[in-house]
Write a protein that holds these residues in place. Structure first.
Motif: not given
Length: 252
Positions: A1-29
């Motif tokens: 299992m990968a430790r401290e799995l996070r996801v770097l993405h852009q929010d709806r304003s175009g700002v880059r953010r890094t969140l835990a994977a489970e917090r990306l549920a429902g985010v329209p990547l």
């Protein structure tokens, strides 16, 4: 299992953010912008290019020509409502080092699911790709995504799709010409015979016919070479499986 799995993405304003994977549920990547682009090394043979998507009206990045074929198939598939490339970067720790992985595509389906597409290397899947799939499976489990790998159709079907895809842009649409073509091909008949019998000059009718084929307003057998004798008619069930379902989606 990968430790401290996070996801770097852009929010709806175009700002880059890094969140835990489970917090990306429902985010329209699939709607978000790029967070990474490949840099080509002189020793690499791959060609980075972009596919203009008729589904979204945006360009989709592709790190190789094989990946470009996958983008074309996703764009052609009516089950895909949105797609993007390089819109997220997975970060985790392994053996004391930080690792990262950028999936090839994020796809939104008509059913509202987010599908992560991972394309294997041109040389074929190896140990490194299998490890990447393990990390992606963990991310999908935590974020509620589905994981998929591409299933390309035959070379003939790909060549046919590439040919008609050149006329996928809305500028090649014409209601008057399309109505004439729909009428003449309401009963299946050879391509050139129908084009010459539709009452529209061939130079105007052919691009509109390819536009209709791309948008599935008419159908052909994609597994046979496209030419003057190709039978064109109402959309049927003659598409190869990999054209209708270009992804092998893993079960949860």
């Amino acid at each position: 299992m990968a430790r401290e799995l996070r996801v770097l993405h852009q929010d709806r304003s175009g700002v880059r953010r890094t969140l835990a994977a489970e917090r990306l549920a429902g985010v329209p990547l699939a709607e978000r912008g790029e967070v990474w682009r490949p840099s080509r090394h002189p020793a690499q043979c791959s060609i980075v290019t972009w596919w203009w998507s008729a589904t979204t009206g945006r360009h989709v990045g592709c790190r190789s020509l094989d990946v470009l074929s996958t983008a074309m198939l996703l764009d052609f598939n009516p089950g895909v409502t949105d797609l993007s490339a390089w819109s997220a970067r997975l970060l985790w720790r392994e053996r004391g080092r930080e690792r990262s992985l950028v999936p090839d595509f994020f796809v939104r389906t008509v059913g509202g699911e987010t599908v992560v597409v991972a394309c294997p290397p041109a040389a074929g899947p190896g140990a490194r790709f299998e490890r990447q799939l393990e990390v992606l499976r963990q991310a999908c489990q935590e974020a509620g995504w589905r994981l998929a790998t591409p299933e390309l159709p035959s070379k003939v079907a790909l060549a046919n799709l590439r040919w008609v895809s050149r006329r996928r842009h809305p500028r090649f649409g014409d209601r008057r010409v399309e109505a004439a073509l729909a009428e003449v091909f309401s009963a299946p008949q050879p391509l050139l015979e129908g084009v010459e019998g539709c009452g529209v000059p061939r130079m105007l009718a052919l691009p509109r016919l390819y536009h209709m084929l791309w948008h599935r307003r008419l159908g052909v057998d994609w597994g046979l070479p496209l030419g003057a004798g190709t039978v064109v008619g109402p959309l049927g069930d003659s598409e190869p499986t990999a054209v209708r379902r270009p992804l092998a989606v893993e079960q949860r």
